[in-house]
Design a protein around this motif. Structure first.
Motif, PDB file in Angstrom:
ATOM      1  N   VAL A 295       0.850  -1.205   0.000  1.00  0.00           N
ATOM      2  CA  VAL A 295       0.000   0.000   0.000  1.00  0.00           C
ATOM      3  C   VAL A 295       0.879   1.246   0.000  1.00  0.00           C
ATOM      4  O   VAL A 295       0.645   2.204  -0.733  1.00  0.00           O
ATOM      5  CB  VAL A 295      -0.960  -0.002   1.222  1.00  0.00           C
TER       6      VAL A 295
ATOM      7  N   LEU B 275       2.603   1.706  -3.427  1.00  0.00           N
ATOM      8  CA  LEU B 275       1.628   2.119  -4.448  1.00  0.00           C
ATOM      9  C   LEU B 275       1.223   3.581  -4.244  1.00  0.00           C
ATOM     10  O   LEU B 275       1.072   4.344  -5.202  1.00  0.00           O
ATOM     11  CB  LEU B 275       0.402   1.197  -4.395  1.00  0.00           C
ATOM     12  N   ASN B 276       1.082   3.935  -2.992  1.00  0.00           N
ATOM     13  CA  ASN B 276       0.742   5.311  -2.662  1.00  0.00           C
ATOM     14  C   ASN B 276       1.818   6.273  -3.175  1.00  0.00           C
ATOM     15  O   ASN B 276       1.522   7.328  -3.745  1.00  0.00           O
ATOM     16  CB  ASN B 276       0.584   5.421  -1.144  1.00  0.00           C
TER      17      ASN B 276
ATOM     18  N   ARG C 138       1.564   6.582  -6.940  1.00  0.00           N
ATOM     19  CA  ARG C 138       0.441   7.439  -7.346  1.00  0.00           C
ATOM     20  C   ARG C 138       0.721   8.912  -7.092  1.00  0.00           C
ATOM     21  O   ARG C 138       0.252   9.783  -7.803  1.00  0.00           O
ATOM     22  CB  ARG C 138      -0.826   7.007  -6.625  1.00  0.00           C
ATOM     23  N   LYS C 139       1.492   9.174  -6.047  1.00  0.00           N
ATOM     24  CA  LYS C 139       1.820  10.578  -5.736  1.00  0.00           C
ATOM     25  C   LYS C 139       3.001  11.078  -6.561  1.00  0.00           C
ATOM     26  O   LYS C 139       3.348  12.241  -6.499  1.00  0.00           O
ATOM     27  CB  LYS C 139       2.177  10.697  -4.252  1.00  0.00           C
TER      28      LYS C 139
ATOM     29  N   ILE D 265      -2.846  -6.018  -3.888  1.00  0.00           N
ATOM     30  CA  ILE D 265      -3.620  -5.457  -2.768  1.00  0.00           C
ATOM     31  C   ILE D 265      -5.086  -5.905  -2.868  1.00  0.00           C
ATOM     32  O   ILE D 265      -5.713  -6.247  -1.862  1.00  0.00           O
ATOM     33  CB  ILE D 265      -3.496  -3.909  -2.742  1.00  0.00           C
TER      34      ILE D 265
ATOM     35  N   GLU E 194      -5.653   6.888   3.197  1.00  0.00           N
ATOM     36  CA  GLU E 194      -5.125   6.381   1.918  1.00  0.00           C
ATOM     37  C   GLU E 194      -5.077   4.853   1.885  1.00  0.00           C
ATOM     38  O   GLU E 194      -5.333   4.238   0.866  1.00  0.00           O
ATOM     39  CB  GLU E 194      -3.730   6.953   1.663  1.00  0.00           C
ATOM     40  N   ILE E 195      -4.764   4.261   3.030  1.00  0.00           N
ATOM     41  CA  ILE E 195      -4.752   2.779   3.100  1.00  0.00           C
ATOM     42  C   ILE E 195      -6.152   2.245   2.775  1.00  0.00           C
ATOM     43  O   ILE E 195      -6.310   1.308   2.002  1.00  0.00           O
ATOM     44  CB  ILE E 195      -4.281   2.292   4.493  1.00  0.00           C
TER      45      ILE E 195
ATOM     46  N   ILE F 150      -6.871   3.077  -1.082  1.00  0.00           N
ATOM     47  CA  ILE F 150      -6.090   2.276  -2.030  1.00  0.00           C
ATOM     48  C   ILE F 150      -6.521   0.814  -2.001  1.00  0.00           C
ATOM     49  O   ILE F 150      -6.627   0.166  -3.037  1.00  0.00           O
ATOM     50  CB  ILE F 150      -4.568   2.422  -1.730  1.00  0.00           C
ATOM     51  N   SER F 151      -6.809   0.310  -0.823  1.00  0.00           N
ATOM     52  CA  SER F 151      -7.167  -1.113  -0.739  1.00  0.00           C
ATOM     53  C   SER F 151      -8.633  -1.363  -1.048  1.00  0.00           C
ATOM     54  O   SER F 151      -9.049  -2.503  -1.207  1.00  0.00           O
ATOM     55  CB  SER F 151      -6.824  -1.640   0.656  1.00  0.00           C
TER      56      SER F 151
END
Lengths: 331, 109
Positions: A222, A225-226, A229-230, A269, B86-87, B90-91
């Motif tokens: 996570v 991936l975050n 994306r940023k 995910i 965000e967790i 995103i999930s």
């Protein structure tokens, strides 16, 4: 009454195992296929055993102790081998259940045949021994083969190498059972008492491993991936590593690698989220774009090539479990 | 991790602070289930002080959500820090839980 002892113990045991699958890894369609395969094996094994006995004049005791265990365990193992080749089994839990189902299908068919061709000396005790002992032994042998196989393939990756110890153990156990070293009733009692305990222990271990696997990867995935994306991926260690590959690969391959990492993380995910939802009996979330993304991932993997994939292995390693994971999104 | 429970007339407010991970997820689960088993029909979980949550923590959220659905109750999360939100986003867990920006909205909602 004979029919009750013939069919119910093994089916009840299978249902018991199915209920222990808290993450709902087992698919009913595949489970039915396992039962059918077991039934087909029983028919073929009957003819093959008969052929061997007649051609080489093998005595019944030798046949049942040394020949039949090899033939039958190898035949039953074939379907598990197929499922693992297709990445349909991920953990010890589903391996144990599918394996047991193959053995159950085998023993049910064998018992049907014996029911209609039983010698007059067969009494209720014989059926109890067959239903609780022989039938559950068949399920147990294939089940432990499958458990050891999936454990081996997650460690080594080589299918033949991973399959061998489990197959050997299944043959030895089957042969040992057919030797009847103990009184048959005592032997049956031991199987009924010990096998459920062994399964519960295996399932607990597997559940723990599954939870550890979710725990370790989920958060880091996570997080990465975050960052992707940023647009902050370049500042991470993984991003720096990807940059370091610039000199060895064409710029378009680097772009593909970047997309591949992002897409892989996104799909990974989703699988893990769905496992967590299934564990708690929630409906899984079905995203419409999963299949196109999976197709894109396959395409990117091809474009990156084997060398590229190898270069990416410190970040993403497409090992058996990761391929199984992505397979969960199919259909 | 620090958990505080406040029982009001028509809701229970649980405040969680720090990290919820493998090491303390069981403890967190016990605290949350004590609220559920205490008969609460509405639980508001104030996550303003929650700065890390792992999959073990998310599993506890799911367990509570499942129990609250079973009794036709409500489980609301509020004040999630951006990293925690965000967790969920995103999930895809955002669609499973009722998430509110502030405590007042969660209590009313």
């Amino acid at each position: 009454m004979n029919i009750v002892f013939n069919f119910f113990p093994v089916l009840l045991f299978l249902a018991f195992l199915f209920l222990l699958d808290s993450f709902q890894l087992v698919r009913v369609k595949t489970l039915i296929m396992c039962l059918l395969w077991g039934a087909v094996c029983a028919v073929f094994a009957y003819f093959l055993n008969t052929l061997v006995a007649e051609k080489w004049a093998v005595e019944f005791s030798t046949l049942s102790r040394y020949v039949a265990p090899v033939i039958e365990e190898m035949m039953k193992a074939l379907f598990i081998f197929f499922l693992i080749s297709k990445k349909k089994i991920g953990f010890m839990i589903d391996a144990a259940i599918y394996g047991f189902a193959v053995g159950a299908g085998f023993s049910l068919t064998e018992n049907i045949y014996i029911l209609f061709n039983s010698p007059p000396e067969y009494n209720l005790l014989t059926w109890i021994i067959r239903g609780f002992g022989t039938a559950i032994m068949h399920g147990g042998c294939t089940s432990f083969f499958a458990v050891l196989f999936v454990g081996g393939i997650n460690r080594s990756g080589n299918r033949l190498f991973a399959a061998f110890p489990g197959l050997l153990l299944a043959i030895l156990f089957h042969s040992g059972f057919n030797h009847f070293p103990l009184n048959p009733v005592l032997q049956t009692l031991l199987i009924v008492a010990l096998l459920p305990v062994a399964f519960v222990l295996v399932f607990r271990l597997s559940n723990k491993k599954l939870q550890q696997w979710l725990e370790i990867e989920f958060n880091s995935e996570v997080k990465i991936l975050n960052m992707i994306r940023k647009g902050d991926f370049g500042s991470t260690k993984a991003g720096e590593y990807l940059k370091s590959l610039k000199e060895q690969f064409k710029p378009e391959t680097i772009v593909d690698m970047y997309c591949y990492i992002g897409l892989y993380l996104e799909l990974s995910i989703i699988v893990k989220r769905n496992l967590m939802l299934k564990e708690n009996d929630f409906e899984i979330i079905v995203e419409d774009d999963v299949q196109p993304k999976l197709n894109e991932l396959v395409q990117l993997r091809k474009q990156i090539g084997k060398v590229g994939e190898l270069a990416l292995s410190p970040l993403i390693r497409m090992d058996y479990r990761n391929l199984w994971k992505l397979n969960q999104l199919q259909g | 991790m620090n958990v505080e429970i406040l029982a009001a007339a028509d809701y229970s407010l649980v405040t969680v602070e720090g990290r919820v991970d493998t090491t303390n997820a069981n403890e967190f689960e016990k605290s949350m289930l004590s609220v559920v088993d205490g008969g609460a029909t509405k639980i508001v979980l104030d996550c303003a002080g929650l700065n890390y949550i792992s999959s073990s923590g998310l599993r506890v959220f799911l367990i509570v959500q499942k129990k609250m659905i079973a009794i036709k109750g409500k489980f609301a999360l509020c004040c999630l820090q951006p990293e925690i939100k965000e967790i969920f986003d995103i999930s895809g867990f955002s669609s499973i839980f009722s998430i509110y920006a502030d405590k007042e909205a969660a209590i009313k909602g």
